[in-house]
Design an enzyme around this catalytic site. Structure first.
Site, PDB file in Angstrom:
ATOM      1  N   THR A 185       0.417  -1.131   0.067  1.00  0.00           N
ATOM      2  CA  THR A 185      -0.077   0.261   0.287  1.00  0.00           C
ATOM      3  C   THR A 185       0.941   1.434   0.207  1.00  0.00           C
ATOM      4  O   THR A 185       1.778   1.638   1.031  1.00  0.00           O
ATOM      5  CB  THR A 185      -1.010  -0.075   1.379  1.00  0.00           C
ATOM      6  OG1 THR A 185      -1.509  -0.956   0.897  1.00  0.00           O
ATOM      7  CG2 THR A 185      -1.178   1.288   1.578  1.00  0.00           C
ATOM      8  N   TYR A 186       0.338   2.111  -1.270  1.00  0.00           N
ATOM      9  CA  TYR A 186       1.068   3.601  -0.967  1.00  0.00           C
ATOM     10  C   TYR A 186       0.362   4.694  -0.645  1.00  0.00           C
ATOM     11  O   TYR A 186      -0.854   4.654  -0.929  1.00  0.00           O
ATOM     12  CB  TYR A 186       2.196   3.808  -2.595  1.00  0.00           C
ATOM     13  CG  TYR A 186       3.158   2.585  -3.256  1.00  0.00           C
ATOM     14  CD1 TYR A 186       4.035   2.812  -2.947  1.00  0.00           C
ATOM     15  CD2 TYR A 186       2.491   1.332  -3.512  1.00  0.00           C
ATOM     16  CE1 TYR A 186       5.317   1.819  -3.346  1.00  0.00           C
ATOM     17  CE2 TYR A 186       3.555   0.388  -4.080  1.00  0.00           C
ATOM     18  CZ  TYR A 186       4.602   0.885  -3.443  1.00  0.00           C
ATOM     19  OH  TYR A 186       5.510  -0.590  -4.020  1.00  0.00           O
ATOM     20  N   TYR A 187       1.555   5.242  -0.193  1.00  0.00           N
ATOM     21  CA  TYR A 187       1.014   6.590   0.336  1.00  0.00           C
ATOM     22  C   TYR A 187       0.940   8.099   0.235  1.00  0.00           C
ATOM     23  O   TYR A 187       2.127   8.097  -0.528  1.00  0.00           O
ATOM     24  CB  TYR A 187       1.022   6.341   2.346  1.00  0.00           C
ATOM     25  CG  TYR A 187       0.143   5.716   3.158  1.00  0.00           C
ATOM     26  CD1 TYR A 187      -1.073   5.642   3.500  1.00  0.00           C
ATOM     27  CD2 TYR A 187       0.365   4.450   3.012  1.00  0.00           C
ATOM     28  CE1 TYR A 187      -1.188   4.488   3.830  1.00  0.00           C
ATOM     29  CE2 TYR A 187       0.316   3.095   3.454  1.00  0.00           C
ATOM     30  CZ  TYR A 187      -0.919   3.167   4.269  1.00  0.00           C
ATOM     31  OH  TYR A 187      -1.476   2.086   5.201  1.00  0.00           O
ATOM     32  N   ALA A 241      -2.657   5.311  -1.191  1.00  0.00           N
ATOM     33  CA  ALA A 241      -3.639   5.982  -2.334  1.00  0.00           C
ATOM     34  C   ALA A 241      -3.618   4.379  -3.679  1.00  0.00           C
ATOM     35  O   ALA A 241      -3.920   4.832  -4.541  1.00  0.00           O
ATOM     36  CB  ALA A 241      -1.863   6.763  -3.479  1.00  0.00           C
ATOM     37  N   ALA A 242      -2.752   3.745  -3.249  1.00  0.00           N
ATOM     38  CA  ALA A 242      -2.432   2.589  -4.235  1.00  0.00           C
ATOM     39  C   ALA A 242      -2.187   1.387  -3.824  1.00  0.00           C
ATOM     40  O   ALA A 242      -1.345   1.668  -2.879  1.00  0.00           O
ATOM     41  CB  ALA A 242      -2.205   2.762  -5.926  1.00  0.00           C
TER      42      ALA A 242
END
Lengths: 180, 180
Positions: free
Chosen positions: A35-37, A106-107
């Site tokens: 998980t990217y922030y 974010a994604a």
């Protein structure tokens, strides 16, 4: 710690055969969920940074979670960047801390990874959900001075696996997912 | 998770005697080093939040490190606030991630803590470097509905230890250190 990494699209079955022929050492398979922030105070897409929580589950074990910061590119050609990473006990709590601070997921990138080691390099066969199949060749370095030699070595490994270093993708899986 | 906490200045030797007389259970002693961070995008002193890395070393064991987010006060009288905390493998790497993101170490609080448990409460005898000696009585709650009863219970424990709930300090050790 610096990292040299080269990634090309690949037929994973064909590469796996070559790895066996080269007597590469199998290092197991994992499922990774990244998980990217987004940050509240910086546009990471502009500063070329990333903040990630990675949950990794081996075929036969417990999931482990790490938090990782990736700094801007040091060397554009090989995608070398500074990485800082440490294990955390509870990924959901790290997510709660980040979101309380204004960071936002974010994604999410999901992939199955099969790893081999070959002459100081890690070769990873990646099947990435909604993105495709790729082979990554990477190694870690203590200093920037070793970059050039390490990059040449990575290209040599790609060629021995029947892959073309010129097909190298500079875009991250996250980038490929967002483009898809 | 909610936390009720009441803290008063105290003669630690006298309180220790009372705890023994009340047959409180000794829970060991630790040295804690807390580093608090300033955020690049918020003034935590105004939003009433905190971000902390705590390294805790027991008398006879390995140091453990946790990262903690503290949210704004839910209940002003008892200093109740939401806390999110998880263990991390390497505190220096978490520090590096935070500073890369623009967070900055703002203050460090060092204390020796001696813990006892007494009827569902944790009683902690704190000797805080550059600040002084205090006793904290605290307990954790699942829901806000239990707050009132838990606070009354904490005051009752203070009184049984010969301490006056009216002398309660609302200021954190960090606040006391910054005022000193």
């Amino acid at each position: 710690m610096y990292e040299v990494e080269a990634k090309v699209p690949a037929d994973l079955a064909a590469v796996r055969e070559r790895l066996v022929a080269l007597e590469a050492t199998p290092e197991g398979a994992v499922v990774q969920v990244d998980t990217y922030y987004d940050a509240p105070h910086r546009a990471f897409v502009e500063t070329d940074e990333a903040l990630r929580i990675r949950s990794e589950r081996p075929e036969d074990g417990e999931a482990e979670t790490h938090i990782t910061y990736k700094g801007p590119l040091v060397d554009d050609e090989s995608k070398t960047r500074e990485e800082v990473e440490t294990a955390v006990a509870d990924g959901e709590k790290v997510d709660a801390i980040l979101t309380n601070l204004g960071f936002e997921p974010a994604a999410t990138v999901r992939k199955e990874r099969e790893r081999f080691s070959l002459e100081g390099y890690t070769v990873t066969l990646d099947s990435v959900a909604d993105v495709g199949d790729y082979v990554e060749v990477e190694t870690e370095l203590e200093s920037e001075a070793e970059l050039e030699a390490a990059r040449e070595g990575a290209y040599d490994v790609l060629e021995r696996l029947g892959l073309d270093p010129d097909e190298q993708l500079r875009t991250s899986y996250l980038g490929l997912l967002l483009e898809s």
